[in-house]
Scaffold this motif. Structure first.
Motif, PDB file in Angstrom:
ATOM      1  N   LEU A 107     -44.107  60.492  32.563  1.00  0.00           N
ATOM      2  CA  LEU A 107     -44.552  61.267  31.405  1.00  0.00           C
ATOM      3  C   LEU A 107     -44.341  60.470  30.135  1.00  0.00           C
ATOM      4  CD1 LEU A 107     -43.115  64.405  32.981  1.00  0.00           C
ATOM      5  CD2 LEU A 107     -45.511  64.136  32.330  1.00  0.00           C
ATOM      6  N   THR A 108     -45.428  60.250  29.426  1.00  0.00           N
ATOM      7  CA  THR A 108     -45.382  59.478  28.174  1.00  0.00           C
ATOM      8  C   THR A 108     -46.563  59.884  27.295  1.00  0.00           C
ATOM      9  OG1 THR A 108     -45.885  57.285  27.255  1.00  0.00           O
ATOM     10  CG2 THR A 108     -46.417  57.591  29.559  1.00  0.00           C
ATOM     11  N   PRO A 109     -46.334  59.993  25.959  1.00  0.00           N
ATOM     12  CA  PRO A 109     -47.448  60.357  25.079  1.00  0.00           C
ATOM     13  C   PRO A 109     -48.574  59.316  25.114  1.00  0.00           C
ATOM     14  CG  PRO A 109     -45.461  59.832  23.808  1.00  0.00           C
ATOM     15  CD  PRO A 109     -45.069  59.849  25.247  1.00  0.00           C
TER      16      PRO A 109
ATOM     17  N   VAL B   8     -48.917  59.855  32.394  1.00  0.00           N
ATOM     18  CA  VAL B   8     -49.624  61.058  31.962  1.00  0.00           C
ATOM     19  C   VAL B   8     -49.000  61.627  30.695  1.00  0.00           C
ATOM     20  CG1 VAL B   8     -50.392  63.374  32.661  1.00  0.00           C
ATOM     21  CG2 VAL B   8     -50.218  61.562  34.385  1.00  0.00           C
ATOM     22  N   SER B   9     -49.874  62.125  29.804  1.00  0.00           N
ATOM     23  CA  SER B   9     -49.506  62.843  28.578  1.00  0.00           C
ATOM     24  C   SER B   9     -50.100  64.244  28.697  1.00  0.00           C
ATOM     25  CB  SER B   9     -50.133  62.113  27.378  1.00  0.00           C
ATOM     26  OG  SER B   9     -50.277  62.975  26.267  1.00  0.00           O
ATOM     27  N   ILE B  10     -49.546  65.225  27.996  1.00  0.00           N
ATOM     28  CA  ILE B  10     -50.197  66.550  28.045  1.00  0.00           C
ATOM     29  C   ILE B  10     -51.021  66.838  26.795  1.00  0.00           C
ATOM     30  CG2 ILE B  10     -48.593  67.573  29.714  1.00  0.00           C
ATOM     31  CD1 ILE B  10     -47.438  69.175  27.226  1.00  0.00           C
ATOM     32  N   GLY B  11     -51.118  65.914  25.879  1.00  0.00           N
ATOM     33  CA  GLY B  11     -51.962  66.152  24.709  1.00  0.00           C
ATOM     34  C   GLY B  11     -51.591  65.231  23.563  1.00  0.00           C
TER      35      GLY B  11
ATOM     36  N   TYR C 174     -49.986  64.852  20.734  1.00  0.00           N
ATOM     37  CA  TYR C 174     -48.869  65.191  19.846  1.00  0.00           C
ATOM     38  C   TYR C 174     -47.652  64.591  20.519  1.00  0.00           C
ATOM     39  CZ  TYR C 174     -49.577  68.706  23.384  1.00  0.00           C
ATOM     40  OH  TYR C 174     -49.868  69.306  24.570  1.00  0.00           O
ATOM     41  N   VAL C 175     -46.556  64.469  19.799  1.00  0.00           N
ATOM     42  CA  VAL C 175     -45.375  63.816  20.372  1.00  0.00           C
ATOM     43  C   VAL C 175     -44.265  64.834  20.595  1.00  0.00           C
ATOM     44  CG1 VAL C 175     -43.657  61.998  20.048  1.00  0.00           C
ATOM     45  CG2 VAL C 175     -46.001  61.637  19.278  1.00  0.00           C
ATOM     46  N   LEU C 176     -43.779  64.899  21.820  1.00  0.00           N
ATOM     47  CA  LEU C 176     -42.652  65.759  22.184  1.00  0.00           C
ATOM     48  C   LEU C 176     -41.380  64.920  22.197  1.00  0.00           C
ATOM     49  CD1 LEU C 176     -44.390  67.447  25.248  1.00  0.00           C
ATOM     50  CD2 LEU C 176     -44.092  68.447  22.978  1.00  0.00           C
ATOM     51  N   GLY C 177     -40.237  65.585  22.271  1.00  0.00           N
ATOM     52  CA  GLY C 177     -38.957  64.873  22.326  1.00  0.00           C
ATOM     53  C   GLY C 177     -38.720  64.188  23.650  1.00  0.00           C
ATOM     54  N   GLY C 178     -39.449  64.619  24.666  1.00  0.00           N
ATOM     55  CA  GLY C 178     -39.274  64.024  25.995  1.00  0.00           C
ATOM     56  C   GLY C 178     -40.276  64.611  26.959  1.00  0.00           C
ATOM     57  N   GLY C 179     -40.244  64.140  28.187  1.00  0.00           N
ATOM     58  CA  GLY C 179     -41.247  64.538  29.167  1.00  0.00           C
ATOM     59  C   GLY C 179     -40.977  65.869  29.870  1.00  0.00           C
TER      60      GLY C 179
ATOM     61  N   ALA D   4     -43.478  68.652  29.207  1.00  0.00           N
ATOM     62  CA  ALA D   4     -44.757  68.204  29.766  1.00  0.00           C
ATOM     63  C   ALA D   4     -44.758  68.374  31.291  1.00  0.00           C
ATOM     64  CB  ALA D   4     -45.009  66.746  29.389  1.00  0.00           C
TER      65      ALA D   4
END
Ligand code: 6GU
Length: 225
Positions: A83-85, A137-140, A142-147, A150
């Motif tokens: 999981l990565t942006p 894979v990214s879920i969209g 925008y940037v989250l703090g971690g996977g 996601a």
């Protein structure tokens, strides 16, 4: 389907015990195991990250620890999802592809991500020939703090496509229209009038042809936004 998730925050995955996903685990349709990455550290501080080669802000997750955590999970016919942006954006098509898998591993990165060699290592031919595939894979956008969040999103979207997970398989069949690019029509239930707002007359008509036509028009109009 077997699902493993590797994370430094196992508590993020508590919601998997709720609702349809909890039931699906009780019914042995899916088998989910959450692994704490820190259990694979060997130093006194249980550190999982270090400064980036080449400099720059933030920290990078160390490859040895990921290797220790992932090696025992790498059985034949596995999809490793990192999981990565920066990854390919998850959508309903990918959900259907991954719903065909027998084993998914979600590697949840934090900080500036996981050392790039981890994905590179498991993508090598010696793994590929065993049916081990690696996807970033990214879920969209925008940037989250971690996977972790996601991974939760993906697990919910994928597992609800598995036979026996949804209470009502008809809702899946109707949904296929969404996936064909038609967005859903608005829904109403009782009462007929709520705070002066009325349910569209056609839905009370009992005329199934007219109802289907109205719903198709409404769905198309929603898609135009
Ligand atoms: Cl998979 N990770 C992070 N950190 N941010 C994201 C993401 C993943 N997908 C969208 N944003």
């Amino acid at each position: 389907m077997k699902i493993d998730a590797v994370t430094i925050f196992p508590e993020y995955f508590a919601p998997l015990q709720l609702s349809l996903l909890g039931k699906a685990q009780e019914n042995d349709i899916i088998d989910i195991a959450i692994h704490n990455l820190r259990d694979y550290t060997e130093d006194n501080h249980h550190s999982v990250d270090d400064t980036p080669y080449g400099g720059g802000a933030g920290m990078v997750m160390k490859p040895e620890i990921w290797g220790q955590a992932l090696d025992p999970l790498m059985i034949p016919d596995t999809d490793l999802i990192i999981l990565t942006p920066a990854g390919k954006v998850f959508d309903q098509k990918m959900a259907h592809e991954l719903a065909q898998a027998s084993h998914l591993i979600f590697a949840c990165g934090r900080y500036e991500g996981i050392d790039a060699r981890v994905g590179q290592y498991y993508a090598q031919a010696s793994f590929a020939t065993q049916g081990i595939r690696v996807r970033e894979v990214s879920i969209g956008d925008y940037v989250l703090g971690g996977g972790e969040v996601a991974a939760l999103v993906m697990i919910e979207a994928i597992t609800r496509l598995l036979p026996g997970v949804l209470g009502n398989p008809e809702s899946l069949a109707e949904e296929s229209h969404v996936e064909e690019g038609f967005l859903e029509y608005p829904n109403y239930t009782k009462p007929k009038i709520w705070r002066d707002l009325e349910v569209p007359e056609v839905l009370l008509s009992g005329n199934h042809g007219a109802i289907a036509k109205w719903r198709a028009e409404q769905a198309a109009a929603r898609g135009e936004d």
